[in-house]
Design a protein around this motif. Structure first.
Motif, PDB file in Angstrom:
ATOM      1  N   VAL A 189      -4.245   2.428  -2.192  1.00  0.00           N
ATOM      2  CA  VAL A 189      -4.340   1.218  -1.367  1.00  0.00           C
ATOM      3  C   VAL A 189      -5.640   1.236  -0.555  1.00  0.00           C
ATOM      4  CG1 VAL A 189      -3.307   0.017   0.605  1.00  0.00           C
ATOM      5  CG2 VAL A 189      -1.841   0.880  -1.240  1.00  0.00           C
ATOM      6  N   ARG A 190      -5.908   2.392   0.055  1.00  0.00           N
ATOM      7  CA  ARG A 190      -7.115   2.504   0.879  1.00  0.00           C
ATOM      8  C   ARG A 190      -8.378   2.285   0.044  1.00  0.00           C
ATOM      9  NH1 ARG A 190      -7.880   4.408   5.909  1.00  0.00           N
ATOM     10  NH2 ARG A 190      -5.839   5.403   6.031  1.00  0.00           N
ATOM     11  N   GLU A 230       3.417   3.270  -3.216  1.00  0.00           N
ATOM     12  CA  GLU A 230       3.526   4.208  -2.103  1.00  0.00           C
ATOM     13  C   GLU A 230       2.218   4.985  -1.916  1.00  0.00           C
ATOM     14  OE1 GLU A 230       6.985   5.262  -0.488  1.00  0.00           O
ATOM     15  OE2 GLU A 230       6.839   3.113  -0.941  1.00  0.00           O
ATOM     16  N   ASN A 231       1.385   4.939  -2.922  1.00  0.00           N
ATOM     17  CA  ASN A 231       0.154   5.741  -2.932  1.00  0.00           C
ATOM     18  C   ASN A 231      -0.898   5.159  -1.970  1.00  0.00           C
ATOM     19  OD1 ASN A 231      -2.265   7.006  -3.487  1.00  0.00           O
ATOM     20  ND2 ASN A 231      -2.010   6.950  -5.714  1.00  0.00           N
ATOM     21  N   GLN A 232      -0.928   5.715  -0.773  1.00  0.00           N
ATOM     22  CA  GLN A 232      -1.788   5.175   0.283  1.00  0.00           C
ATOM     23  C   GLN A 232      -3.272   5.356  -0.029  1.00  0.00           C
ATOM     24  OE1 GLN A 232      -0.504   5.760   4.293  1.00  0.00           O
ATOM     25  NE2 GLN A 232       1.343   4.684   3.678  1.00  0.00           N
ATOM     26  N   ASP A 233      -3.594   6.425  -0.775  1.00  0.00           N
ATOM     27  CA  ASP A 233      -4.998   6.639  -1.134  1.00  0.00           C
ATOM     28  C   ASP A 233      -5.499   5.523  -2.044  1.00  0.00           C
ATOM     29  OD1 ASP A 233      -5.006   8.958   0.327  1.00  0.00           O
ATOM     30  OD2 ASP A 233      -4.607  10.258  -1.402  1.00  0.00           O
ATOM     31  N   ILE A 246      -3.682   0.478   7.400  1.00  0.00           N
ATOM     32  CA  ILE A 246      -4.757   0.966   6.516  1.00  0.00           C
ATOM     33  C   ILE A 246      -5.824  -0.119   6.387  1.00  0.00           C
ATOM     34  CG2 ILE A 246      -5.346   1.750   4.178  1.00  0.00           C
ATOM     35  CD1 ILE A 246      -2.491   2.747   3.841  1.00  0.00           C
ATOM     36  N   ASP A 264       0.962  -2.267   4.666  1.00  0.00           N
ATOM     37  CA  ASP A 264      -0.371  -1.636   4.622  1.00  0.00           C
ATOM     38  C   ASP A 264      -1.371  -2.230   5.613  1.00  0.00           C
ATOM     39  OD1 ASP A 264      -0.973  -4.064   3.383  1.00  0.00           O
ATOM     40  OD2 ASP A 264      -1.037  -3.214   1.357  1.00  0.00           O
TER      41      ASP A 264
END
Ligand SMILES: *Cc1c(COP(=O)(O)O)cnc(C)c1O
Length: 222
Positions: free
Chosen positions: A164-165, A159-162, A202, A199
């Protein structure tokens, strides 16, 4: 919503309209693929050789078939005659086998090098040291029947989008670095395949040129 409606919604959300949408149809019945085809999709992705071969035989000829999953060396021969792009080239040995089978099929097969970008433990993909070894080897130059047109990566399932980014950013930085270098003749850095249902936005913000989207088009796989 129908498959057609899903496709329209997904396309509308795209951050980059030029980015190629690949419909990942693994485990889905032919009827679902036909619906996507009728809605205009021509790029389909599968992750199992047998399923890819079966579906290719049943679907129209103008489809571009993408092999997106881990590919076993002994199965390359089944897809070599028709596959459009192999995304998951995760070892030098596999690349050599693709070259061999492409030669037999009298083709040059476009490939992407799969990089291991996720923090989580995964079996598949090159790390930067392995990539460097391959790039600087003598043998790579002799692979005249493959064309390495870019990189592929899968972010950590989180869930951690940072996170993934930052993983996508890392892949893009590597891509740009390679682009600026002298590479063997069978390399041409054009494509970055990154981003899935969870994702892809992103990924597009970070420079993806192709996204591999399954469940957001066809629904969950249970
Ligand atoms: C299944 C799969 C996808 C698509 O996953 P969704 O989350 O359903 O969009 C993309 N890439 C690879 C390599 C896959 O195996």
């Amino acid at each position: 919503m129908s498959i057609k409606e899903n496709l329209i919604v997904i396309k509308k959300t795209f951050k980059n309209p030029e980015c190629l949408l690949i419909a990942v149809s693994k485990t889905k019945p032919i009827g679902d693929l036909k619906e996507a085809y009728d809605a205009g999709m021509r790029d389909f992705g599968e992750n199992k050789v047998q399923e890819l071969v079966d579906k290719q035989a049943q679907m129209p000829e103008d489809i571009r078939w993408h092999m997106i999953g881990h590919l076993q060396r002994n199965k390359v021969k089944y897809i070599a005659p028709f596959v459009h792009l192999i995304h998951g080239v995760d070892s030098f040995k596999l690349l050599k086998e693709i070259n061999k089978q492409a030669k037999k099929a009298e083709r040059i097969i476009p490939c992407l090098i799969q990089m291991h970008i996720a923090k989580e433990e995964s079996k598949f993909g090159f790390d930067e040291v392995e990539l460097e070894e391959m790039l600087t080897s003598e043998e790579i130059k002799s692979l005249t029947h493959v064309n390495i047109i870019g990189l592929m990566g899968m972010a950590t399932f989180t869930e951690n989008q940072d996170l993934v980014r930052s993983e996508f950013k890392g892949l893009k930085a590597l891509f740009d670095n390679l682009k600026g270098r002298e590479l063997p003749d069978n390399f041409e850095m054009k494509e970055i395949s990154m981003g899935m249902s969870g994702d892809y936005l992103i990924a597009q913000e970070e420079g993806s040129t192709m996204v591999r989207v399954g469940s957001a088009i066809f629904g969950g796989r249970g």
